[in-house]
Design a protein around this motif. Structure first.
Motif, mmCIF file in Angstrom:
data_model
loop_
_atom_site.group_PDB
_atom_site.id
_atom_site.type_symbol
_atom_site.label_atom_id
_atom_site.label_comp_id
_atom_site.label_asym_id
_atom_site.label_seq_id
_atom_site.Cartn_x
_atom_site.Cartn_y
_atom_site.Cartn_z
ATOM 1 N N TRP A 114 0.487 -1.416 0.205
ATOM 2 C CA TRP A 114 -0.171 0.344 -0.038
ATOM 3 C C TRP A 114 0.991 1.192 0.237
ATOM 4 O O TRP A 114 0.667 1.919 -0.533
ATOM 5 C CB TRP A 114 -0.996 0.314 1.626
ATOM 6 N N ASP A 115 1.724 1.013 0.550
ATOM 7 C CA ASP A 115 2.589 2.253 0.569
ATOM 8 C C ASP A 115 3.523 2.536 -0.432
ATOM 9 O O ASP A 115 3.674 3.968 -0.641
ATOM 10 C CB ASP A 115 3.530 2.207 1.582
ATOM 11 N N SER A 164 1.382 4.214 -2.800
ATOM 12 C CA SER A 164 1.174 5.574 -2.475
ATOM 13 C C SER A 164 1.889 5.905 -3.212
ATOM 14 O O SER A 164 1.563 7.121 -2.721
ATOM 15 C CB SER A 164 -0.170 5.519 -0.863
ATOM 16 N N PRO A 191 -5.536 8.055 -4.777
ATOM 17 C CA PRO A 191 -5.563 7.569 -3.989
ATOM 18 C C PRO A 191 -5.629 6.259 -3.960
ATOM 19 O O PRO A 191 -6.152 5.755 -5.300
ATOM 20 C CB PRO A 191 -6.921 8.093 -3.078
#
Length: 66
Positions: A13-14, A17, A23
């Motif tokens: 996820w990081d 991102s 998003p």
């Protein structure tokens, strides 16, 4: 809570991102991460910015026509 349970998912996820301006979200069940796009061109642009080792696990899904 899902980030605490799955450090690997949190890392992915990081990374997404960091690579994207859009998003990143998680499905309600926590089984997948996703990014919304307004059209096919934007979806392809997003896909091209995803790191190579993650991109192989990605799929573009279009809106149901009905």
């Amino acid at each position: 809570a899902a980030r605490a349970v799955s450090p690997q998912m949190a890392k992915t996820w990081d990374r997404l991102s960091d690579a994207l301006t859009e998003p990143v979200s998680m499905t309600g069940s926590g089984s997948a991460l996703f990014v919304l796009a307004d059209d096919e061109d934007q979806a392809k642009s997003i896909l091209n910015r995803i790191p190579d080792d993650i991109r192989s696990k990605c799929v573009i899904v279009s809106q149901n026509p009905w």
